[in-house]
Design a protein around this motif. Structure first.
Motif, PDB file in Angstrom:
ATOM      1  N   PHE A 182       0.829  -1.206   0.000  1.00 30.93           N
ATOM      2  CA  PHE A 182       0.000   0.000   0.000  1.00 30.93           C
ATOM      3  C   PHE A 182       0.863   1.254   0.000  1.00 30.93           C
ATOM      4  CE2 PHE A 182      -1.971   3.340   2.641  1.00 30.93           C
ATOM      5  CZ  PHE A 182      -3.067   3.650   1.843  1.00 30.93           C
ATOM      6  N   VAL A 183       1.893   1.266   0.847  1.00 30.16           N
ATOM      7  CA  VAL A 183       2.787   2.424   0.911  1.00 30.16           C
ATOM      8  C   VAL A 183       3.472   2.637  -0.441  1.00 30.16           C
ATOM      9  CG1 VAL A 183       4.865   3.366   1.981  1.00 30.16           C
ATOM     10  CG2 VAL A 183       3.157   2.202   3.387  1.00 30.16           C
ATOM     11  N   TYR A 184       4.010   1.553  -1.024  1.00 27.87           N
ATOM     12  CA  TYR A 184       4.682   1.653  -2.321  1.00 27.87           C
ATOM     13  C   TYR A 184       3.736   2.216  -3.383  1.00 27.87           C
ATOM     14  CZ  TYR A 184       8.706  -1.204  -0.800  1.00 27.87           C
ATOM     15  OH  TYR A 184       9.835  -1.663  -0.168  1.00 27.87           O
ATOM     16  N   SER A 185       2.518   1.652  -3.436  1.00 25.31           N
ATOM     17  CA  SER A 185       1.595   2.032  -4.499  1.00 25.31           C
ATOM     18  C   SER A 185       1.095   3.462  -4.341  1.00 25.31           C
ATOM     19  CB  SER A 185       0.406   1.067  -4.534  1.00 25.31           C
ATOM     20  OG  SER A 185      -0.355   1.134  -3.338  1.00 25.31           O
ATOM     21  N   VAL A 186       0.893   3.910  -3.109  1.00 18.78           N
ATOM     22  CA  VAL A 186       0.454   5.284  -2.887  1.00 18.78           C
ATOM     23  C   VAL A 186       1.535   6.274  -3.331  1.00 18.78           C
ATOM     24  CG1 VAL A 186      -0.077   7.003  -1.116  1.00 18.78           C
ATOM     25  CG2 VAL A 186      -1.218   4.787  -1.070  1.00 18.78           C
ATOM     26  N   VAL A 187       2.782   5.974  -3.010  1.00 18.37           N
ATOM     27  CA  VAL A 187       3.887   6.847  -3.438  1.00 18.37           C
ATOM     28  C   VAL A 187       3.923   6.953  -4.953  1.00 18.37           C
ATOM     29  CG1 VAL A 187       6.396   7.063  -3.543  1.00 18.37           C
ATOM     30  CG2 VAL A 187       5.299   6.459  -1.382  1.00 18.37           C
ATOM     31  N   VAL A 188       3.795   5.822  -5.634  1.00 20.10           N
ATOM     32  CA  VAL A 188       3.801   5.831  -7.099  1.00 20.10           C
ATOM     33  C   VAL A 188       2.591   6.591  -7.626  1.00 20.10           C
ATOM     34  CG1 VAL A 188       3.617   4.389  -9.160  1.00 20.10           C
ATOM     35  CG2 VAL A 188       5.138   3.721  -7.301  1.00 20.10           C
ATOM     36  N   PHE A 189       1.443   6.364  -7.029  1.00 22.57           N
ATOM     37  CA  PHE A 189       0.218   7.008  -7.507  1.00 22.57           C
ATOM     38  C   PHE A 189       0.304   8.528  -7.429  1.00 22.57           C
ATOM     39  CE2 PHE A 189      -3.960   8.841  -6.523  1.00 22.57           C
ATOM     40  CZ  PHE A 189      -4.674   8.473  -7.643  1.00 22.57           C
ATOM     41  N   VAL A 190       0.652   9.054  -6.262  1.00 19.56           N
ATOM     42  CA  VAL A 190       0.629  10.507  -6.083  1.00 19.56           C
ATOM     43  C   VAL A 190       1.699  11.207  -6.912  1.00 19.56           C
ATOM     44  CG1 VAL A 190      -0.365  10.309  -3.774  1.00 19.56           C
ATOM     45  CG2 VAL A 190       2.113  10.479  -4.026  1.00 19.56           C
ATOM     46  N   THR A 191       2.772  10.511  -7.249  1.00 15.30           N
ATOM     47  CA  THR A 191       3.849  11.148  -8.007  1.00 15.30           C
ATOM     48  C   THR A 191       3.695  10.995  -9.515  1.00 15.30           C
ATOM     49  OG1 THR A 191       5.215   9.150  -7.745  1.00 15.30           O
ATOM     50  CG2 THR A 191       5.541  10.936  -6.156  1.00 15.30           C
ATOM     51  N   THR A 192       2.850  10.072  -9.980  1.00 10.85           N
ATOM     52  CA  THR A 192       2.761   9.810 -11.419  1.00 10.85           C
ATOM     53  C   THR A 192       1.392  10.044 -12.019  1.00 10.85           C
ATOM     54  OG1 THR A 192       2.254   7.441 -11.150  1.00 10.85           O
ATOM     55  CG2 THR A 192       4.581   8.072 -11.262  1.00 10.85           C
ATOM     56  N   VAL A 193       0.322  10.139 -11.218  1.00  8.68           N
ATOM     57  CA  VAL A 193      -1.022  10.197 -11.772  1.00  8.68           C
ATOM     58  C   VAL A 193      -1.197  11.374 -12.723  1.00  8.68           C
ATOM     59  CG1 VAL A 193      -1.944  11.530  -9.812  1.00  8.68           C
ATOM     60  CG2 VAL A 193      -3.482  10.100 -11.199  1.00  8.68           C
ATOM     61  N   VAL A 194      -0.491  12.456 -12.470  1.00  3.27           N
ATOM     62  CA  VAL A 194      -0.551  13.622 -13.356  1.00  3.27           C
ATOM     63  C   VAL A 194       0.761  13.835 -14.094  1.00  3.27           C
ATOM     64  CG1 VAL A 194      -0.596  16.161 -13.304  1.00  3.27           C
ATOM     65  CG2 VAL A 194      -2.411  14.868 -12.192  1.00  3.27           C
ATOM     66  N   SER A 195       1.882  13.528 -13.450  1.00  8.29           N
ATOM     67  CA  SER A 195       3.182  13.876 -14.020  1.00  8.29           C
ATOM     68  C   SER A 195       3.473  13.172 -15.340  1.00  8.29           C
ATOM     69  CB  SER A 195       4.302  13.577 -13.015  1.00  8.29           C
ATOM     70  OG  SER A 195       4.372  12.192 -12.728  1.00  8.29           O
ATOM     71  N   LEU A 196       3.197  11.870 -15.432  1.00  5.60           N
ATOM     72  CA  LEU A 196       3.525  11.145 -16.663  1.00  5.60           C
ATOM     73  C   LEU A 196       2.662  11.567 -17.851  1.00  5.60           C
ATOM     74  CD1 LEU A 196       4.401   7.584 -15.335  1.00  5.60           C
ATOM     75  CD2 LEU A 196       5.908   9.175 -16.525  1.00  5.60           C
ATOM     76  N   PRO A 197       1.335  11.699 -17.706  1.00  7.40           N
ATOM     77  CA  PRO A 197       0.571  12.240 -18.833  1.00  7.40           C
ATOM     78  C   PRO A 197       1.042  13.631 -19.231  1.00  7.40           C
ATOM     79  CG  PRO A 197      -0.902  11.262 -17.213  1.00  7.40           C
ATOM     80  CD  PRO A 197       0.462  11.285 -16.593  1.00  7.40           C
ATOM     81  N   MET A 198       1.401  14.448 -18.245  1.00 12.55           N
ATOM     82  CA  MET A 198       1.872  15.796 -18.541  1.00 12.55           C
ATOM     83  C   MET A 198       3.172  15.774 -19.330  1.00 12.55           C
ATOM     84  SD  MET A 198       2.782  18.880 -15.880  1.00 12.55           S
ATOM     85  CE  MET A 198       1.084  19.000 -15.347  1.00 12.55           C
ATOM     86  N   MET A 199       4.068  14.848 -18.984  1.00  7.00           N
ATOM     87  CA  MET A 199       5.350  14.763 -19.687  1.00  7.00           C
ATOM     88  C   MET A 199       5.187  14.211 -21.105  1.00  7.00           C
ATOM     89  SD  MET A 199       8.184  13.799 -16.774  1.00  7.00           S
ATOM     90  CE  MET A 199       7.272  12.523 -15.930  1.00  7.00           C
ATOM     91  N   MET A 200       4.114  13.472 -21.349  1.00  2.69           N
ATOM     92  CA  MET A 200       3.800  13.063 -22.716  1.00  2.69           C
ATOM     93  C   MET A 200       3.197  14.213 -23.510  1.00  2.69           C
ATOM     94  SD  MET A 200       4.706   9.944 -23.344  1.00  2.69           S
ATOM     95  CE  MET A 200       3.800   9.731 -24.876  1.00  2.69           C
ATOM     96  N   HIS A 201       2.650  15.186 -22.806  1.00  2.00           N
ATOM     97  CA  HIS A 201       1.908  16.287 -23.422  1.00  2.00           C
ATOM     98  C   HIS A 201       2.756  17.533 -23.627  1.00  2.00           C
ATOM     99  CE1 HIS A 201      -2.075  18.798 -23.306  1.00  2.00           C
ATOM    100  NE2 HIS A 201      -1.695  18.530 -24.522  1.00  2.00           N
ATOM    101  N   HIS A 202       3.672  17.800 -22.694  1.00  2.34           N
ATOM    102  CA  HIS A 202       4.450  19.046 -22.703  1.00  2.34           C
ATOM    103  C   HIS A 202       5.923  18.767 -22.407  1.00  2.34           C
ATOM    104  CE1 HIS A 202       0.819  21.494 -22.809  1.00  2.34           C
ATOM    105  NE2 HIS A 202       0.360  20.835 -21.759  1.00  2.34           N
ATOM    106  N   ARG A 203       6.731  19.733 -22.758  1.00  2.00           N
ATOM    107  CA  ARG A 203       8.130  19.708 -22.348  1.00  2.00           C
ATOM    108  C   ARG A 203       8.199  20.342 -20.957  1.00  2.00           C
ATOM    109  NH1 ARG A 203      12.940  18.992 -24.858  1.00  2.00           N
ATOM    110  NH2 ARG A 203      14.773  19.972 -23.915  1.00  2.00           N
ATOM    111  N   ILE A 204       8.495  19.520 -19.956  1.00  2.00           N
ATOM    112  CA  ILE A 204       8.470  19.991 -18.574  1.00  2.00           C
ATOM    113  C   ILE A 204       9.491  19.199 -17.772  1.00  2.00           C
ATOM    114  CG2 ILE A 204       6.644  18.360 -17.937  1.00  2.00           C
ATOM    115  CD1 ILE A 204       5.533  20.503 -16.044  1.00  2.00           C
TER     116      ILE A 204
END
Length: 266
Positions: A182-204
């Motif tokens: 649970f701890v592992y998955s929450v860390v991954v979730f909060v750090t990637t749920v927006v960041s990875l789609p954004m990095m596919m969309h924009h240079r950031i």
């Protein structure tokens, strides 16, 4: 002094305006994201299955070559651990959803456009970090199994189910492993749920993208918590019929995550 103040104000305004704007979302937006993700999947269903099979095979190779442990013992940790590397594997799905949203061609080979993403360097860094976390999770699972069952290994899948679900040691293993996972998955979730789609969309930059993801979760913690539980629940549901349902559930969630990002970030 006034001129200096004006310059400082203008500079501050420009910095603020360059910062990604996070919107408030509601639980209704989650339903919309799932609906649109379902539409994307059924528009090109083979793409999602293709991508799911690829990262499932990669996970199996990591287990077999990297750890050389009893694969039966690691069956459940591998399935659970897919949630740790799934966000990176879904980058190709984000691209397909983006192209469909813009009315562009979204043939299956565009899943590989991740290698031409505006922030592909930052995506590569996250991919390496999640791969390491995945390996650490599997090693943790092996260690926990050793703590509760020693060198005993089940001879069959039925034996594994009996060992884990019908013995006190198995229940302790489930509770301990579930808490750590649970701890592992929450860390991954909060750090990637927006960041990875954004990095596919924009240079950031990596830090700015992850920071935006954290802000989005903080601002919308209730719907994001519901989304997290929905993802976990759907993945478990998809894994029940011999894991076959994951071939549909995982890609649909990948497409839906793109639309959730579009709703949460301006």
């Amino acid at each position: 002094m006034s001129a200096q103040t004006d310059v400082s104000t203008d500079l501050s305004d420009s910095i603020t305006s360059d910062r990604p704007v996070v919107r408030r979302i509601t639980v209704r937006d989650l339903g919309t994201a799932l609906y649109r993700g379902r539409q994307d999947f059924y528009a090109r269903p083979t793409h999602g299955v293709f991508l799911t099979v690829i990262y499932a095979l990669v996970a199996a190779v990591v287990v077999f070559i990297g750890l050389r442990e009893n694969l039966l013992v690691l069956l459940f940790p591998v399935i659970a651990g897919l949630a740790l590397i799934g966000p990176v594997a879904a980058c190709g799905l984000y691209e397909l959803s983006r192209r469909r949203e813009n009315g562009q061609n979204y043939a299956w080979w565009h899943v590989f456009d991740v290698f031409n993403a505006p922030s592909r360097g930052a995506i590569a860094v996250i991919a390496v970090m999640l791969a390491i976390l995945f390996a650490v999770w599997l090693m943790t699972a092996v260690a926990l199994y050793g703590v509760f069952f020693g060198d005993t290994t089940p001879a069959s899948f039925a034996g594994l189910l009996s060992q884990v679900f019908s013995t006190p040691s198995g229940w302790q293993l489930l509770l301990t492993g579930g808490a750590i996972g649970f701890v592992y998955s929450v860390v991954v979730f909060v750090t990637t749920v927006v960041s990875l789609p954004m990095m596919m969309h924009h240079r950031i930059g990596l830090l700015e993208a992850v920071g935006t993801s954290l802000r989005a979760v903080q601002l919308n913690w209730r719907p994001m918590a519901v989304w997290y539980l929905m993802v976990v629940g759907l993945v478990i549901l998809g894994a029940v019929p011999l894991f076959i349902g994951l071939a549909v559930v995982v890609p649909m969630l990948g497409h839906a995550t793109w639309h959730l990002y579009r709703a949460a970030v301006e």
